[in-house]
Design an enzyme around this catalytic site. Structure first.
Site, PDB file in Angstrom:
ATOM      1  CG  ASP A   7      -1.808   1.206   1.298  1.00  0.00           C
ATOM      2  OD1 ASP A   7      -2.185   1.736   0.226  1.00  0.00           O
ATOM      3  OD2 ASP A   7      -2.138   1.638   2.424  1.00  0.00           O
ATOM      4  CD  GLU A  67      -4.514   1.697  -2.571  1.00  0.00           C
ATOM      5  OE1 GLU A  67      -5.473   1.249  -1.927  1.00  0.00           O
ATOM      6  OE2 GLU A  67      -3.843   2.694  -2.216  1.00  0.00           O
ATOM      7  CG  ASP A 139      -0.785   3.241   6.423  1.00  0.00           C
ATOM      8  OD1 ASP A 139      -1.423   3.720   5.474  1.00  0.00           O
ATOM      9  OD2 ASP A 139      -0.501   3.877   7.451  1.00  0.00           O
TER      10      ASP A 139
END
Length: 161
Positions: A7, A67, A139
């Site tokens: 991420d 992502e 996160d």
């Protein structure tokens, strides 16, 4: 199969290393790479790259989910996210690790069952799927959700072949 979920972020990059044993997901390592926000951007990007390279060397993942870039409130934050994502992709390429991009809606649908799951819902779901007694930091949970999505999609693609 060992999967690295990423991420990306210019301040905090979440990561999670997962494997799957039968129907169960297992977290090998999850955490964050926190950059020094007082440093110039090139040094923050180097911190992200160095941190991910160390994780790759330690766990030797066979593939990765990352992502994809989506629109933020400002073009400047979108650019910073793209730069963080770029150095993450570089670390993967330098170590010959194939990767696949996943947008937040796909991750939420794959892990949460629908595309409108809240951040807290996703953290709770990911922690339960991994059998953790304590929730992951936001996160790291996002990165774990990306890795779970990648494992699910990879299995589907493998079965199609």
């Amino acid at each position: 199969m060992v999967v690295l979920g990423i991420d990306p972020g210019s301040r905090v990059t979440g990561y999670a290393v997962l494997t799957r044993k039968g129907a169960r997901f297992q977290l090998l390592e999850g955490g964050i790479i926190k950059t020094n926000t007082k440093s110039e951007m090139q040094y923050r990007l180097m911190e992200i790259h160095t941190g991910l390279t160390e994780i790759i060397k330690q766990f030797n993942p066979t593939s990765a989910g990352i992502e994809s870039v989506f629109h933020h409130h400002s073009s400047e934050s979108t650019i910073r996210l793209g730069q963080a994502r770029g150095v993450a992709l570089l670390a993967l390429a330098q170590n010959n690790i194939p990767s696949a991009p996943y947008n937040p809606m796909t991750v939420k649908k794959s892990v949460g069952g629908h595309g409108r799951a809240s951040k807290n819902d996703m953290i709770r779901i990911v922690s339960r799927l991994l059998g953790l007694s304590k929730d992951l930091r936001s996160d790291a949970a996002d990165a774990a959700a990306i890795a779970i999505t990648h494992l699910m999609h990879s299995e589907f693609q493998r079965r199609l072949k």
